[in-house]
Design an enzyme around this catalytic site. Structure first.
Site, short mmCIF file in Angstrom:
data_model
loop_
_atom_site.label_atom_id
_atom_site.label_comp_id
_atom_site.label_asym_id
_atom_site.label_seq_id
_atom_site.Cartn_x
_atom_site.Cartn_y
_atom_site.Cartn_z
N ASP A 145 1.01 -0.98 -0.04
CA ASP A 145 -0.12 0.06 0.15
C ASP A 145 0.85 1.21 -0.06
OD1 ASP A 145 -2.31 1.57 0.40
OD2 ASP A 145 -3.46 -0.17 0.90
N HIS A 190 -2.99 2.82 -4.64
CA HIS A 190 -2.55 2.34 -3.36
C HIS A 190 -0.80 2.12 -3.68
CE1 HIS A 190 -5.96 2.60 -0.78
NE2 HIS A 190 -6.80 2.59 -1.59
N GLU A 238 -9.98 2.13 -5.21
CA GLU A 238 -9.61 3.61 -5.01
C GLU A 238 -8.57 4.33 -5.53
OE1 GLU A 238 -11.22 3.54 -0.37
OE2 GLU A 238 -9.30 2.90 -0.69
N TYR A 295 -16.89 -4.93 7.64
CA TYR A 295 -15.57 -4.11 7.95
C TYR A 295 -14.86 -4.05 9.19
CZ TYR A 295 -13.84 -2.88 3.25
OH TYR A 295 -13.06 -3.14 2.06
N GLU A 318 -4.94 1.37 9.16
CA GLU A 318 -4.45 2.60 9.32
C GLU A 318 -4.51 2.97 10.73
OE1 GLU A 318 -6.76 1.72 7.20
OE2 GLU A 318 -7.14 3.09 5.44
#
Ligand code: ACM
Length: 634
Positions: free
Chosen positions: A203, A277, A354, A445, A493
Site C-alpha cells: 500500500d 495505493h 480507490e 469491515y 490505518e
C-alpha cells in the site's frame, strides 16, 4: 441399526436440528449443521491415547490435538496409528461421506470414547475445533490449569461449511505485523473455522514482501516515519526524521507463514494492490509513475496525501502505477512471477480499489494511450490496465482477483471480484458469470468502530456486532454457485499493534464465521450472543483481546424547545440495565436507571453511563460530552 437408533432416542436428553435453539451448555461458534446432546459426559483421562491412523495428512491434526490436551489440562497424550483402547479416534473415511464434503466432520462424544470422522484431514481439524469448544473454557489457556473438571458433554454432531471461502483479510501494509503476530492471528481465526487469510501486502505506507528481482521495493518501500496518533492528520515528516518504521517478510518468512497456515488448513491469498495505493512502489521505482517529480515522493507516514471526499478520490501525490508505461507491465510481470511461486493458493488479488485518476487526466502518455486504444474514460484506462494484468496473472497459472472497481470500464474475461462497496459489485459480476467473494463494508469491515465513536479508536464509520451478524453473502438475485463465500477485512490505518488487531477482529469475526459456515436458517441473534459471551471466557483464557463494545449503548439526541437535549439510549443486547449521571460523577447501579428518553439538565456538560446485568457491571464507563451529541444534531 434400528435398535441403535431406538437406544439413542431413549437416552437422549436434548436434540438439536435445523432451526432449533441449542440446548444449554453447547455454545459452539460457528453453529454446527446438526447437533444432538445426550446425557453423560466424557472425562479427559490423565493419560490419553489418540488413534490417528497412518495417513500422513492426519499427523498435523493429531499433533494439534496433543498440544491442546497436554497444555492446559496437562494430560499425557500418546498418538498411535492403531489403538483399540484409544479414548479419542481421528478417522479418515475410506469411502467418502458425500454429505459432509471436503471440510465437514462427524463428531461423536460418548462417556468413554470420542470419535471424529471426516473425508479429509481438514474435516478432522474442524472436528477438533468443535471438540475444544465442548471442553471448559480453560482448555484455551496456554499454561497448565489446575482444579478443572475436564469434561465434554456427550454429543453427536454432523457439520460442514456453507461456503468454501471463509476469509479474514489482514492489512499488514499500513502497519507492519511480524511473522509471529501473523501466526497469532491465524491461531485465533482457525478456532472459528476460517480457512483463508488474505494478506494485504502492499500500500501507500509500505511494501511488505521481498521481491528478489526488485530489491528497492523493500529496502526503500518497506519503511516510513513512525507517527503516533490519528492517521491521515499527521504533519509531513521532516527530512531528518528517521525512515526506519515498518518492515517486510523475506521470501523465507513467506514460505514459513504459508506452511504454518497450511498446517492449520488455511490458504493465504496474497494481495498486491495496484494501480492505486501504490506509493511505496512508486517511491522505490519512480519510473513507474506518469507524473514528473515522482522521484521526490516519500512512503506515506500518515500525512494527508489523498482527498477521499466526493464520488472519486483525488490524489495529492500521484500514488498510481502508470497504465501507459510499458515498464509497469514488465515490473508487474516480475512481481507476479515471484508472488505466484511463493503462494501456492490458486488466486492472486491485484487490488484495483480507490485508484485516483486526476494525475492520469493530466498525463500526455495517458492521453496518447487513450487515443491509441480508443479508451473513452479514465475508468476504461484502468480497465485496459486490469485486462493486461489479468493476462500476466493467468500466464503464471493463477486466477486473477480484484476489488469491485475492476468492473468499472469493463471486466476482464475470467476475473474474480471481491465486492467491498456493498454487494452491488458482486451482484453485477455474478450476473456476468464471474466468481465473487462478498466482503461488504456494510457488514464485514473490521476496521470500523464497534460502538459509539466516543469509546473507540476513531475511523470512518461504525459497524456493530449485531449488524455484522446480519451478513448474508448470497443475494436473492444471483446464481448462488458463483458466490464463493465471504470474508471480513481488517484495514490497519488506525491499528498500531496486534492487541488492537485482535480487539477489532473479535467478536465480529465470530459473526462473520457463523455467516460463512452455518446454515442460514440456523442464525439467531439472541442465541448467538449468548454463545459469544461464553466464547469471551475462552478469549480471556487464551489472552486474546476482544472488544466489549457490544455492551456500550448507542446514543441519539434531539433538541428540546428550550434547547436542552433529549437523549435516547439503546442497548444492542437484551437484559441489560443502564445507569447514568449528568453530574460528572461515575454512575453505578445506585444511580438513576434509564427507562426512556432523558432530558439533560440545562447546565450539564457530560452524560456518563454504564450497563449492568443484575448487580454486575458489564459495560464500560462511557463518557459522552453533551457538546458531542449537540454537534450530531443537524
Ligand atoms: C477497500 O476497502 N478499499 C477495498
Amino acid at each position: 441399526m434400528k435398535k441403535l437408533s431406538l437406544l439413542l432416542c431413549g437416552c437422549m436428553v436434548h436434540f438439536l436440528s435445523f432451526g432449533q435453539v441449542a440446548p444449554a451448555g453447547l455454545s459452539i461458534i460457528p453453529e454446527p449443521v446438526k447437533a444432538a446432546r445426550f446425557a453423560g459426559q466424557f472425562l479427559l483421562p490423565k493419560r490419553v491415547i489418540v488413534e490417528a491412523g497412518a495417513q500422513p495428512e492426519v499427523a498435523g491434526v493429531s499433533a494439534y490435538l496433543k498440544k491442546k490436551l497436554s497444555t492446559a489440562p496437562g494430560s499425557t497424550v500418546t498418538i498411535k496409528t492403531v489403538a483399540p483402547t484409544a479414548s479419542i479416534r481421528l478417522v479418515l473415511n475410506k469411502t467418502a461421506d458425500t454429505l459432509i464434503g471436503k471440510e465437514g466432520y462427524k463428531l461423536s462424544v460418548k462417556a468413554k470414547k470420542i470419535v471424529i470422522r471426516a473425508n479429509e484431514a481438514a474435516g478432522l481439524f474442524y472436528g477438533v475445533q468443535t471438540l475444544m469448544q465442548l471442553f471448559p473454557s480453560e482448555i484455551e489457556s496456554i499454561e497448565p490449569v489446575k482444579n478443572v473438571k475436564w469434561a465434554a458433554p456427550c454429543v453427536e454432531i454432523t457439520d460442514y461449511p456453507r461456503f468454501a471461502w471463509r476469509g479474514l483479510m489482514f492489512d499488514v501494509a499500513r502497519h507492519f505485523f511480524t511473522k509471529a503476530e501473523v501466526k497469532q492471528y491465524i491461531d485465533a481465526m482457525v478456532k472459528y473455522k476460517f480457512n483463508l487469510l488474505h494478506l494485504h501486502l502492499t500500500d501507500d505506507e509500505g511494501w511488505r514482501v521481498e521481491i528478489k528481482s526488485l530489491p528497492k521495493l523493500t529496502t526503500v518501500g518497506a519503511y516510513n516515519v513512525k507517527k503516533v496518533g490519528q492517521f491521515g492528520t499527521f504533519t509531513p515528516p521532516a527530512a531528518d526524521e528517521p525512515r526506519t518504521y515498518g518492515g517486510f517478510y523475506t521470501q523465507d518468512d513467506i514460505k514459513e507463514l504459508v506452511q504454518y497456515a497450511k498446517d492449520r488448513f488455511v490458504d493465504i491469498l496474497p494481495e498486491i494492490d495496484v494501480p492505486g495505493h501504490s506509493l511505496a512502489a512508486v517511491v522505490a521505482y519512480p519510473e513507474l509513475s506518469c507524473t514528473p517529480g515522482a522521484d521526490k515522493y516519500v512512503v506515506n507516514s500518515g500525512e494527508p496525501f489523498m482527498n477521499w471526499n466526493g464520488p472519486h478520490n483525488t490524489a495529492i501525490v500521484d500514488n498510481t502505477l502508470c497504465p501507459a508505461n510499458e515498464n509497469v507491465y514488465t515490473f508487474l510481470d516480475k512481481v507476479v512471477t515471484e508472488i505466484a511461486q511463493l503462494f501456492p493458493f490458486g488466486y492472486i488479488h491485484m487490488g484495483g480499489d480507490e485508484c485516483a485518476k486526476n494525475f492520469w487526466e493530466q498525463s500526455d502518455a495517458i492521453k496518447a494511450l487513450m487515443t491509441r486504444e480508443n479508451l473513452k474514460t479514465q475508468q476504461e484506462v484502468q480497465s485496459y490496465f486490469e485486462k493486461r494484468l489479468e493476462k500476466i496473472v493467468e500466464s503464471k497459472g493463477k486466477k486473477f482477483m480484484g476489488w469491485d472497481e475492476i468492473i468499472e470500464g469493463g471486466l476482464g474475461p475470467n476475473a474474480a471480484v471481491m465486492s467491498w462497496r456493498g454487494i452491488k459489485g458482486g451482484i453485477e459480476a455474478a450476473k456476468m458469470g464471474h466468481e465473487v467473494v462478498m466482503s461488504p463494508t456494510t457488514f464485514a469491515y473490521l476496521d470500523y468502530m464497534q460502538s459509539d465513536r466516543v469509546n473507540e479508536t476513531k475511523i470512518y464509520a461504525t459497524l456493530r456486532l449485531s449488524k455484522s451478524y446480519e451478513f448474508e453473502p448470497v443475494p436473492d438475485s444471483v446464481d448462488a454457485k458463483l458466490i464463493k463465500g465471504g470474508q471480513a477485512n481488517l484495514w490497519t490505518e488506525q491499528v498500531y499493534n496486534i492487541r488492537q488487531a485482535e480487539y477489532m477482529t473479535w467478536p465480529r469475526g465470530m459473526a462473520i464465521a457463523e455467516s460463512v459456515w452455518s446454515p442460514k436458517e440456523k442464525k439467531n441473534w439472541n442465541y448467538f450472543f449468548g454463545k459469544v459471551e461464553k466464547q469471551f471466557n475462552r478469549f480471556d483464557e487464551a489472552e486474546t483481546k476482544y472488544a466489549p463494545s457490544v455492551y456500550d449503548p448507542s446514543f441519539t439526541a434531539v433538541r428540546n424547545p428550550d434547547n436542552t437535549l433529549k437523549i435516547t439510549l439503546t442497548n444492542e443486547v437484551e437484559g441489560l440495565d443502564i445507569y447514568y449521571s449528568f453530574d460528572n460523577s461515575f454512575p453505578d447501579r445506585f444511580y438513576p436507571k434509564y427507562t426512556g428518553p432523558i432530558d439533560a439538565p440545562k447546565d450539564a456538560t457530560t452524560l456518563r453511563v454504564i450497563t449492568y446485568r443484575g448487580k454486575k457491571p458489564i459495560g464500560r464507563m462511557v463518557t459522552m460530552p453533551l457538546s458531542e451529541l449537540n454537534s450530531r444534531i443537524k
